[in-house]
Enzyme design. Structure first.
Site, mmCIF file in Angstrom:
data_model
loop_
_atom_site.group_PDB
_atom_site.id
_atom_site.type_symbol
_atom_site.label_atom_id
_atom_site.label_comp_id
_atom_site.label_asym_id
_atom_site.label_seq_id
_atom_site.Cartn_x
_atom_site.Cartn_y
_atom_site.Cartn_z
ATOM 1 C CG LEU A 80 -11.184 -0.837 -5.325
ATOM 2 C CD1 LEU A 80 -10.710 -0.910 -6.750
ATOM 3 C CD2 LEU A 80 -10.974 0.302 -5.081
ATOM 4 C CG HIS A 96 -0.066 -10.643 -5.645
ATOM 5 N ND1 HIS A 96 -0.256 -10.282 -4.923
ATOM 6 C CD2 HIS A 96 0.419 -12.018 -5.350
ATOM 7 C CE1 HIS A 96 0.656 -11.203 -3.705
ATOM 8 N NE2 HIS A 96 0.743 -11.469 -3.982
HETATM 9 C C1 GRF Z 1 5.244 -4.702 -7.195
HETATM 10 O O1 GRF Z 1 5.899 -5.321 -7.464
HETATM 11 C C2 GRF Z 1 3.316 -4.605 -7.561
HETATM 12 O O2 GRF Z 1 2.988 -6.246 -8.468
HETATM 13 C C3 GRF Z 1 2.658 -4.607 -6.311
HETATM 14 O O3 GRF Z 1 3.496 -4.040 -6.067
HETATM 15 C C4 GRF Z 1 4.335 -3.567 -6.170
HETATM 16 C C5 GRF Z 1 4.350 -2.294 -6.457
HETATM 17 O O4 GRF Z 1 5.277 -1.420 -7.265
HETATM 18 N N1 GRF Z 1 1.332 -5.109 -6.200
HETATM 19 P P1 GRF Z 1 5.449 -0.090 -7.761
HETATM 20 O O5 GRF Z 1 4.787 1.286 -7.393
HETATM 21 O O6 GRF Z 1 5.035 -0.004 -9.196
HETATM 22 O O7 GRF Z 1 7.244 -0.069 -8.436
#
Ligand code: GRF
Length: 187
Positions: A80, A96
């Site tokens: 963003l 993350h």
């Molecule tokens: C997660 O591991 C998150 O940490 C990262 O992307 C993944 C998303 O997983 N940013 P989901 O789409 O919530 O299953």
């Protein structure tokens, strides 16, 4: 806000946290949108068309038109622009799959395996203008086992994500997170 499988979105739905006004995606079709529809949450698709400022304005407008007071990024694969931080100051969360500041960017789990770390984990942070950067709200450590591959380590991390993210989103919704000197204080 989600771009993919939406398991973190599902955890937020299942835990009944906050008041999920709308699910916004940059993808016209993804599992996260299906999960939102199944939970009767409105959905908006904002495709990224190469202009980050315009994309950011559209995302913020969409969120505000549903009365959103915060943005929760849950596997949202776009960056963003600064307008979002101005319109939602200290009100944008991201999750993350590493212990930031280690391994920002895509493929965080593969990066951790390649580096040979023995501990990785999950970070929830407030979003600023850099990728996977900003005041850290919460972290959980996860062991890296000798037998791990990307899928097995990510699955262990996601188990923690699904427990942690609802707790953080609830704290923000209840006004229990503040920022002092660039650090997040829980009350
Ligand atoms: C997660 O591991 C998150 O940490 C990262 O992307 C993944 C998303 O997983 N940013 P989901 O789409 O919530 O299953």
């Amino acid at each position: 806000m989600a771009s993919g499988s939406g398991t973190n979105l599902q955890a937020l739905i299942d835990e009944g946290v906050g008041d999920l006004r709308v699910v916004v995606s940059d993808k016209g079709s993804c599992r996260a949108l299906e999960r939102a529809r199944a939970a009767d949450i409105p959905t908006v698709v904002v495709p990224y068309q190469g202009d980050r400022d315009r994309f950011t304005t559209e995302i913020c407008d969409a969120a505000e038109s549903y009365g959103a007071k915060a943005l929760v990024l849950a596997g949202f694969m776009r960056v963003l622009g600064s307008e979002a931080m101005k319109r939602f100051p200290d009100r944008i969360l991201n999750i993350h799959p590493s212990l930031l500041p280690a391994f920002p960017g895509v493929n965080a789990v593969a990066q951790a395996l390649r580096a040979g770390v023995k501990v990785s984990g999950v970070t929830v942070h407030l979003v600023d203008e850099q990728i996977d950067h900003g005041p850290i709200v919460a972290q959980r450590a996860v062991p890296v086992l000798p037998s791990d591959n990307e899928a097995s380590l990510h699955a262990r991390i996601q188990k923690e994500e699904h427990d942690l993210y609802p707790k953080v989103v609830r704290a923000m919704a209840e006004g229990r997170l503040s920022v002092e000197d660039g650090r997040v204080i829980w009350t």
